[in-house]
Design a protein around this motif. Sequence first.
Motif, PDB file in Angstrom:
ATOM      1  N   ASP A   1       0.825  -1.204   0.000  1.00 11.36           N
ATOM      2  CA  ASP A   1       0.000   0.000   0.000  1.00 11.36           C
ATOM      3  C   ASP A   1       0.863   1.259   0.000  1.00 11.36           C
ATOM      4  O   ASP A   1       0.528   2.241  -0.662  1.00 11.36           O
ATOM      5  N   SER A   2       1.966   1.240   0.710  1.00 10.28           N
ATOM      6  CA  SER A   2       2.853   2.400   0.727  1.00 10.28           C
ATOM      7  C   SER A   2       3.495   2.621  -0.640  1.00 10.28           C
ATOM      8  O   SER A   2       3.580   3.761  -1.116  1.00 10.28           O
ATOM      9  N   ALA A   3       3.917   1.540  -1.297  1.00 10.36           N
ATOM     10  CA  ALA A   3       4.459   1.682  -2.657  1.00 10.36           C
ATOM     11  C   ALA A   3       3.392   2.253  -3.586  1.00 10.36           C
ATOM     12  O   ALA A   3       3.660   3.140  -4.401  1.00 10.36           O
ATOM     13  N   PHE A   4       2.182   1.748  -3.470  1.00 10.47           N
ATOM     14  CA  PHE A   4       1.025   2.238  -4.240  1.00 10.47           C
ATOM     15  C   PHE A   4       0.835   3.735  -4.004  1.00 10.47           C
ATOM     16  O   PHE A   4       0.661   4.510  -4.951  1.00 10.47           O
ATOM     17  N   ALA A   5       0.900   4.173  -2.760  1.00 16.43           N
ATOM     18  CA  ALA A   5       0.689   5.587  -2.436  1.00 16.43           C
ATOM     19  C   ALA A   5       1.727   6.479  -3.106  1.00 16.43           C
ATOM     20  O   ALA A   5       1.388   7.532  -3.657  1.00 16.43           O
TER      21      ALA A   5
ATOM     22  N   ALA B   1       8.635  -4.112  -2.783  1.00 15.23           N
ATOM     23  CA  ALA B   1       7.332  -3.881  -3.416  1.00 15.23           C
ATOM     24  C   ALA B   1       7.527  -2.864  -4.525  1.00 15.23           C
ATOM     25  O   ALA B   1       8.053  -1.775  -4.288  1.00 15.23           O
ATOM     26  N   GLU B   2       7.105  -3.238  -5.726  1.00 19.82           N
ATOM     27  CA  GLU B   2       7.193  -2.322  -6.865  1.00 19.82           C
ATOM     28  C   GLU B   2       5.794  -2.047  -7.392  1.00 19.82           C
ATOM     29  O   GLU B   2       5.089  -2.964  -7.806  1.00 19.82           O
ATOM     30  N   ALA B   3       5.405  -0.779  -7.344  1.00 18.28           N
ATOM     31  CA  ALA B   3       4.085  -0.336  -7.820  1.00 18.28           C
ATOM     32  C   ALA B   3       4.224   0.314  -9.176  1.00 18.28           C
ATOM     33  O   ALA B   3       5.174   1.076  -9.412  1.00 18.28           O
ATOM     34  N   ARG B   4       3.268   0.017 -10.049  1.00 15.10           N
ATOM     35  CA  ARG B   4       3.247   0.615 -11.393  1.00 15.10           C
ATOM     36  C   ARG B   4       1.821   1.035 -11.733  1.00 15.10           C
ATOM     37  O   ARG B   4       0.874   0.315 -11.437  1.00 15.10           O
TER      38      ARG B   4
ATOM     39  N   PHE C   1      -0.750  -7.211  -5.458  1.00 11.76           N
ATOM     40  CA  PHE C   1      -1.651  -6.211  -4.863  1.00 11.76           C
ATOM     41  C   PHE C   1      -2.197  -5.376  -6.011  1.00 11.76           C
ATOM     42  O   PHE C   1      -1.454  -4.985  -6.907  1.00 11.76           O
ATOM     43  N   ARG C   2      -3.483  -5.104  -5.999  1.00 13.94           N
ATOM     44  CA  ARG C   2      -4.078  -4.178  -6.974  1.00 13.94           C
ATOM     45  C   ARG C   2      -4.788  -3.083  -6.188  1.00 13.94           C
ATOM     46  O   ARG C   2      -5.688  -3.344  -5.396  1.00 13.94           O
ATOM     47  N   GLY C   3      -4.350  -1.837  -6.426  1.00 13.80           N
ATOM     48  CA  GLY C   3      -4.918  -0.691  -5.732  1.00 13.80           C
ATOM     49  C   GLY C   3      -5.729   0.182  -6.665  1.00 13.80           C
ATOM     50  O   GLY C   3      -5.357   0.390  -7.821  1.00 13.80           O
ATOM     51  N   ARG C   4      -6.825   0.683  -6.140  1.00 12.05           N
ATOM     52  CA  ARG C   4      -7.678   1.621  -6.860  1.00 12.05           C
ATOM     53  C   ARG C   4      -7.526   2.985  -6.191  1.00 12.05           C
ATOM     54  O   ARG C   4      -7.596   3.090  -4.971  1.00 12.05           O
ATOM     55  N   SER C   5      -7.314   4.004  -7.006  1.00 10.63           N
ATOM     56  CA  SER C   5      -7.075   5.331  -6.452  1.00 10.63           C
ATOM     57  C   SER C   5      -8.123   6.334  -6.923  1.00 10.63           C
ATOM     58  O   SER C   5      -8.775   6.137  -7.947  1.00 10.63           O
TER      59      SER C   5
END
Length: 145
Positions: free
Chosen positions: A63-67, A98-101, A126-130
């Motif tokens: 979640d932090s990488a996502f943010a 953790a690598e977010a793209r 992990f899949r994040g919705r923003s």
Amino acid sequence: MTPDAKAAAVATTMWARDQASQQLGFELLEVTAGRARLALTIEQRHCNGFGVLHGGLLATLADSAFAFACNSANALTLASGFDIDILKSCEAGERIEAEARCTHQGGRSGLYDVQVRRGDELIAVFRGRSQRLKGRFVAPELEDC
């Protein structure tokens, strides 16, 4: 200022304010436009009663990488939800990243995928919705960028 330079400047400001990630021992490795990498060297304090990394902390790292990835354009962005699939457990002494793209950013809604790895081994997906809000509270000096 290039998009990557803006992302790095935003990340510096965000990291200075992100007490949760710092207190948990996360390391901010890299932030570029629409992308971020964080790491954690797992300590015993991160482990649950079974002696493995607590799933909530694994989700928090992702979640932090996502943010950091979804705020890299300096548009105030919050999570509207996420899902995580934990594929393998981890133990104290191991290092994970953790690598977010950015998968899609359309108007105010975004979709970001995060892979958590131990070396080359996939640990979690992990899949994040923003949701982008009005304003830019992070690095306001970048408002015109």
